[in-house]
Structure formats: structure tokens, C-alpha cells
Design an enzyme around this catalytic site. Sequence first.
Site, mmCIF file in Angstrom:
data_model
loop_
_atom_site.group_PDB
_atom_site.id
_atom_site.type_symbol
_atom_site.label_atom_id
_atom_site.label_comp_id
_atom_site.label_asym_id
_atom_site.label_seq_id
_atom_site.Cartn_x
_atom_site.Cartn_y
_atom_site.Cartn_z
ATOM 1 N N ASN A 51 0.842 -1.094 -0.005
ATOM 2 C CA ASN A 51 -0.041 0.138 0.001
ATOM 3 C C ASN A 51 0.880 1.271 0.096
ATOM 4 O OD1 ASN A 51 -1.774 2.078 0.449
ATOM 5 N ND2 ASN A 51 -2.272 1.176 2.476
ATOM 6 N N TRP A 52 1.174 1.788 -1.131
ATOM 7 C CA TRP A 52 1.910 2.870 -1.418
ATOM 8 C C TRP A 52 1.321 4.342 -0.541
ATOM 9 C CZ3 TRP A 52 4.751 2.809 -6.805
ATOM 10 C CH2 TRP A 52 5.881 2.197 -6.653
ATOM 11 N N LYS A 53 0.046 4.377 -0.500
ATOM 12 C CA LYS A 53 -0.813 5.332 0.028
ATOM 13 C C LYS A 53 -0.147 6.664 -0.782
ATOM 14 C CE LYS A 53 -0.201 3.559 4.675
ATOM 15 N NZ LYS A 53 -0.282 3.490 6.104
ATOM 16 N N GLU A 68 -6.095 -5.132 10.128
ATOM 17 C CA GLU A 68 -4.946 -3.981 10.439
ATOM 18 C C GLU A 68 -5.365 -3.148 11.777
ATOM 19 O OE1 GLU A 68 -2.830 -3.003 6.700
ATOM 20 O OE2 GLU A 68 -4.506 -1.666 6.852
ATOM 21 N N GLY A 87 1.866 2.022 10.698
ATOM 22 C CA GLY A 87 2.722 3.333 10.582
ATOM 23 C C GLY A 87 3.346 3.540 11.837
ATOM 24 N N GLY A 142 2.545 -1.068 4.340
ATOM 25 C CA GLY A 142 2.678 0.480 3.840
ATOM 26 C C GLY A 142 3.906 0.579 3.798
ATOM 27 N N GLY A 143 4.579 1.181 4.790
ATOM 28 C CA GLY A 143 6.220 1.705 4.782
ATOM 29 C C GLY A 143 7.097 0.634 4.372
ATOM 30 N N GLU A 190 -7.295 4.903 7.570
ATOM 31 C CA GLU A 190 -7.093 6.240 6.984
ATOM 32 C C GLU A 190 -8.235 6.858 6.333
ATOM 33 O OE1 GLU A 190 -3.283 5.886 5.165
ATOM 34 O OE2 GLU A 190 -2.341 5.146 7.092
ATOM 35 N N SER A 212 2.813 -2.337 10.348
ATOM 36 C CA SER A 212 3.952 -2.463 10.492
ATOM 37 C C SER A 212 4.710 -3.672 10.250
ATOM 38 C CB SER A 212 4.596 -1.814 11.845
ATOM 39 O OG SER A 212 4.043 -0.586 12.202
ATOM 40 N N HIS A 235 -9.833 1.231 4.479
ATOM 41 C CA HIS A 235 -8.706 1.353 5.143
ATOM 42 C C HIS A 235 -8.690 2.235 6.334
ATOM 43 C CE1 HIS A 235 -4.348 2.804 6.111
ATOM 44 N NE2 HIS A 235 -4.147 1.365 5.595
HETATM 45 P P1 PGA Z 1 2.537 0.140 7.574
HETATM 46 O O1 PGA Z 1 1.098 0.405 7.048
HETATM 47 O O2 PGA Z 1 3.078 -1.081 7.078
HETATM 48 O O3 PGA Z 1 3.233 1.408 7.366
HETATM 49 O O4 PGA Z 1 1.932 0.035 9.095
HETATM 50 C C1 PGA Z 1 0.128 -0.561 6.867
HETATM 51 C C2 PGA Z 1 -1.200 -0.121 6.060
HETATM 52 O O5 PGA Z 1 -1.582 0.872 6.329
HETATM 53 O O6 PGA Z 1 -2.085 -0.654 5.123
#
Ligand code: PGA
Length: 257
Positions: A13-15, A171, A177, A238-239, A101, A217, A99
Site C-alpha cells: 500500500n503505497w498510500k 490491520e 505506521g 505500507g512503509g 485512514e 508495521s 482502510h
Molecule cells: P504500515 O501500513 O505497514 O506502514 O504500518 C500498513 C497499512 O496502512 O496498510
Amino acid sequence: MNRKYRKTVIAGNWKMNMLASEVKPFIEQLKENMPKTRACDVVLCTPAVMIPTMIKAGKECKVAAGGQDVSKYEKGAYTGEVSASQLADIGAKYCIVGHSERRQYHGEDDMLVNAKAKALLAKGISPIICVGESLEQREMDLTMEYVDYQVKAALNGIDATQLRRCIIAYEPIWAIGTGKTATAEQAQEVCEGIRAVIRKIYGARPARAVSILYGGSMNAKNAYELLAQPDIDGGLIGGASLKPVDFATIIAATNQE
Ligand code: PGA
């Protein structure tokens, strides 16, 4: 993972990160570091504008492209939105919905998440449906109750045939994050619980066939242990998905027995 019954999926997930011009160099580095044979499907969910570039670059090493959100509407006067047919038309195979977010910053509720998942299914795109509790809910021992509810609401009205295309991503909000990963036991417990909810609705066979991912994470160091759990069928990352070497290491971690 349980590859006998279901697919393993590693989804990035590149956001709102990266540029279209960075896609090709990223894929080249990923390819160099990825195992030649692998036991999972790989997808990178990019901002919608980069999907065509990702499809082109990812073709050779079988990296699929996905979106990060979709409109619940088919078409019309919804400025700024992207529809499921538009995603399908450019070749997106997956799309994240719900998600945390989006739930947090854009006020998305479970009904909307359900409508978005259905819009995607109608166009043959696999929704990656995100669920997960807040730290407060975990501390109050409400995790399973809340996640149960989210799963039921997101799948409302989706039949067993369509369920086969759905992916669930667990999640925990407090792990996204933050560098704070759920322990493999905590993640397994909730993913097992999610499978049990699905079993109650659809029966044993469909539940056994659904891929449930862990996200929050996940990184090159903890992926192996998380993926070793029987009900964790991959990751939503994500990251670490922004770093080709780390992402390749996570993909390689699915090659375990
Ligand atoms: P993260 O993000 O791996 O940076 O914690 C995961 C996500 O939001 O899907």
C-alpha cells in the site's frame, strides 16, 4: 499460511507516496531482489494515476496493480472520484477498501465500505477489505467483537461466489505506521476469529478458501514469523512496500513450508 486451501497475497500500500517516474526503477530493484520462484501473488496498490505505469512495469515479474479506494457510484457527477469500471478498464486487479485512514480522515463507515466492495466485485476487481480495532478497543477487550461486526457489515449481501474474490486485511489501527507490530499470536488470534465469523455466515468451505492478510508495521524482520501463522495468508504492507529490498524480503518469506 495454508497454501493448500487458499492464495497467499503480498500487497503493498503505497498510500500517497512515490511518483510515476519512480515506478520502473522500483520494479527493477524489486525484481533483482525477489526470489525466482515464489509462493504468493504480489500486488502494489498505488495512487490511481500510477496504475497504468505499474501494470506496464510489473508485467514481466508478475506484479499486479491495485487501487487504494473507489467510488461506490457507477458513474456521474462525483468530482474527484474514480469508479470501479474505470479501475477495471485500466487493468487494476485489486483495490483496497475501508482502510483505517479512509475511515478516520474521510469518515467512511461500514455501510460505505460494503457498497464499495460490491461496486468492485461487480467489475471483477478483488476488494482488499480492511478491518481492525483501535488501541482503546483492544485495551477494553473489545477487539473481536468490533472486528466481527466490521467483517459482517463489509460482507453484507455478498454471496459465496463473490466471496471467493474478496480478501480481508486485519490491520490493528495502533500498529499502522507506528512501528508497533501485533505479535504473531495476537495477529493469528484475530485472523482466526475473522475466519470463524466467515464460517458462520458462509460455511466451512468458503471460509477455508478466503485469504486473510495481516497489516500494521509488517517488515522484513517480522514477516517470516507472522506469515508462519496458519490463518495469516499474507500481508498488507505500507512503509516497507516503499523499499524494494525490504518488500522483496517479505515476498521471500512466503516461500517457507
Ligand atoms: P504500515 O501500513 O505497514 O506502514 O504500518 C500498513 C497499512 O496502512 O496498510
